[in-house]
Design an enzyme around this catalytic site. Structure first.
Site, mmCIF file in Angstrom:
data_model
loop_
_atom_site.group_PDB
_atom_site.id
_atom_site.type_symbol
_atom_site.label_atom_id
_atom_site.label_comp_id
_atom_site.label_asym_id
_atom_site.label_seq_id
_atom_site.Cartn_x
_atom_site.Cartn_y
_atom_site.Cartn_z
ATOM 1 N N HIS A 1 -7.616 -5.930 -0.249
ATOM 2 C CA HIS A 1 -6.434 -5.148 0.103
ATOM 3 C C HIS A 1 -5.951 -5.525 1.502
ATOM 4 O O HIS A 1 -6.742 -5.636 2.440
ATOM 5 C CB HIS A 1 -6.792 -3.659 0.060
ATOM 6 C CG HIS A 1 -5.621 -2.751 0.235
ATOM 7 N ND1 HIS A 1 -4.665 -2.584 -0.742
ATOM 8 C CD2 HIS A 1 -5.251 -1.937 1.269
ATOM 9 C CE1 HIS A 1 -3.767 -1.705 -0.327
ATOM 10 N NE2 HIS A 1 -4.091 -1.311 0.892
ATOM 11 N N SER B 1 0.846 -1.185 0.000
ATOM 12 C CA SER B 1 0.000 0.000 0.000
ATOM 13 C C SER B 1 0.888 1.243 0.000
ATOM 14 O O SER B 1 1.718 1.394 -0.894
ATOM 15 C CB SER B 1 -0.973 -0.052 1.174
ATOM 16 O OG SER B 1 -2.053 0.843 0.987
ATOM 17 N N GLU C 1 -9.080 -5.471 -4.598
ATOM 18 C CA GLU C 1 -8.364 -4.471 -3.814
ATOM 19 C C GLU C 1 -9.296 -3.534 -3.030
ATOM 20 O O GLU C 1 -8.983 -3.140 -1.916
ATOM 21 C CB GLU C 1 -7.477 -3.621 -4.738
ATOM 22 C CG GLU C 1 -6.210 -4.316 -5.198
ATOM 23 C CD GLU C 1 -5.101 -4.288 -4.163
ATOM 24 O OE1 GLU C 1 -5.361 -3.873 -3.028
ATOM 25 O OE2 GLU C 1 -3.969 -4.687 -4.500
#
Length: 500
Positions: free
Chosen positions: A408, A184, A312
């Site tokens: 994610h 990230s 995601e």
């Protein structure tokens, strides 16, 4: 005197005494730069001063100032934010082990190396030295200020890598085989380091997990600074903002994020997924976006492993309270703001004719923020004469009722092998299914092999678009998100501008 249970190492600055856990030597809270406070506030990181005697290294350093995200603010107080931690199987200078250096994520706003999900014990057990570190976040690390260097959080990371170069040998690491990895915002930081002249020569390899496409222009970043200063009731100057206590700034960043739609006509896309702080393409610390720099060959000598998860954005839909409740209006707004090109919304609907509004909403958010930036980074590296390996995590985790799929953050516990500790473990399920342990082993073997040799175990990304799929049955296929790839094929991930 050092003992088997209390190993000691002599760094350039002085002697450290750590501890042993599960057969690994562990050293925590090692200062790699002076605290960035007082005269060092909003400055580039300063070299650490030496000390006499033996300094204990058994507790994590305090986290950098940040808001209380998700109700779990990192513990610890103090201003010694710039510290790192080392796990090593063998603190012997002759060991020559590959080194993995972790950059935590958290939207450039939150995160610290002391979280349980980042415990490096399992990874170190695979024969690597693992380093995790803190860097300045939010306005402290990324606020644009005249008279202060841009991207101070990235400069902190460079300082940590310089510490690794100068000291990791005494922990058993090979300074010539350093791999930086992050997810990230950590993945975005990895991408930025590849484009930074100051980082040249400090890393041999890089792993970028779920790279965000948000890099800001100086004009946009300066406008965010002006909004933060107005929220504080001060002028947007170095003098005025230096007088604001460090523990007050995170709340300001949180307030800007909470009301960010007020600036939609000026700030554009960063108001859709609130991202007020990100690396700034300032022309000096960061001369160009990672995609431009890599395509021009800036990292052709650095092996790159990059990828993303399939779903995601689903975690963010849950956090935003719209999972299963996305309206046609929300979908249309997301398509209008994020889809590439003037007719991007129409092209998305035509490309995915059977998709529901919610599916389109998930797709365009995931593609804009993580999936396509990650793919384009691999393509830029190949175009610039370098080597890239691409992956996608598609395993649908059973945690939280299985509603989030391959979302994610799911890769973090799998890569570290921490399946039962830390918040991301909730994504795995309790107890973790056997598939999670198998998949975690796949990830750790691939990451450690890549750190050691540059080969994660599958072919590089090239004209065949070969991609490793992480699932219960691992495969290597042509990139599976071909429809999205074609939609974004001609898009350039440029620095985001100030619109008005």
């Amino acid at each position: 005197m050092p003992s088997e249970s209390e190993p000691e190492v002599r760094t350039v600055a002085g002697v450290l005494r750590g501890c042993r856990e599960a057969g690994r030597a562990v050293f925590r809270g090692i200062r790699y730069a002076e605290p960035p406070v007082g005269a060092h506030r909003f400055a580039a990181p300063q070299p650490v001063r030496g000390w006499e005697g033996v300094r204990p290294a058994v507790a994590f350093g305090p986290p950098p100032p940040q808001p209380d995200a998700f109700g779990t603010a990192p513990q610890g107080t103090g201003d010694d934010w710039l510290t790192l931690n080392v796990w090593t199987p063998d603190p012997d200078p002759a060991a020559g082990l590959p080194v993995l250096v972790w950059l935590p994520g958290g939207g450039y706003l939150v995160g610290c190396s002391g979280l349980p999900e980042y415990d490096g014990g399992h990874l170190a057990g695979g024969g690597t030295v693992v380093v995790t570190l803190n860097y300045r976040l939010g306005f402290e690390g990324f606020g644009q200020l005249d008279g202060a260097p841009a991207n101070r959080g990235l400069l902190d990371q460079v300082a940590a890598l310089e510490w690794v170069r100068d000291n990791i040998g005494v922990f058993g690491g090979d300074p010539g085989r350093v791999t930086v990895f992050g997810q990230s915002a950590g993945g975005g930081s990895v991408a930025a380091l590849l484009a930074m002249p100051r980082a040249a020569g400090l890393l041999r390899r890089a792993v970028a997990q779920s790279v965000p496409g948000t890099f800001l222009s100086p004009e946009l970043a300066a406008d965010v600074t002006a909004a933060c200063a107005a929220e504080l009731g001060v002028r947007p100057t170095l003098t005025d903002l230096s007088a604001v206590a460090a523990d007050r700034l995170p709340a300001v960043g949180g307030a800007i994020s909470a009301g960010i739609v007020r600036w939609r006509e000026r700030w554009g896309q960063i108001t859709h997924r609130p991202i007020p702080f990100a690396p700034v393409v300032d022309g000096d610390v960061l001369p160009a976006t990672p995609w431009r720099a890599l395509a021009d060959g800036a990292a052709r000598d650095v092996d790159l492993l990059v990828g993303h998860t399939r779903d995601e954005h689903r975690l963010f839909s849950l956090l935003d309270g719209v999972l299963g409740q996305v309206t046609p209006e929300q979908t249309e707004l997301a398509l209008r703001m994020l889809a590439p090109g003037p007719d991007g919304a129409r092209r998305y609907r035509e490309a995915f004719p059977a998709a529901t509004d919610e599916q389109l909403y998930e797709l365009v958010n995931a593609d804009w923020l993580f999936r396509m930036p990650s793919l384009h980074l691999a393509e830029a590296q190949a175009a610039g004469g370098g080597r890239a390996h691409l992956y996608e995590l598609t395993w649908p985790a059973s945690g939280l009722g299985g509603a989030l799929g391959a979302c994610h953050g799911l890769d973090v516990p799998l890569v570290f092998g921490n399946l039962t500790s830390g918040q991301p473990a909730m994504l795995i399920g309790d107890p973790p299914p056997p598939a999670a342990y198998e998949l975690s082993g796949q990830f750790r073997r691939a990451w450690t092999a890549f750190a050691a040799t540059g080969d994660p175990g599958w072919p590089s990304y090239d004209a065949g678009r070969r991609t490793r799929i992480f699932d219960e049955r691992p495969t290597v296929v042509a990139y599976p998100e071909e429809t999205s790839r074609l939609l974004w094929r001609d898009h350039t991930f440029a620095a985001l501008p100030l619109l008005a």
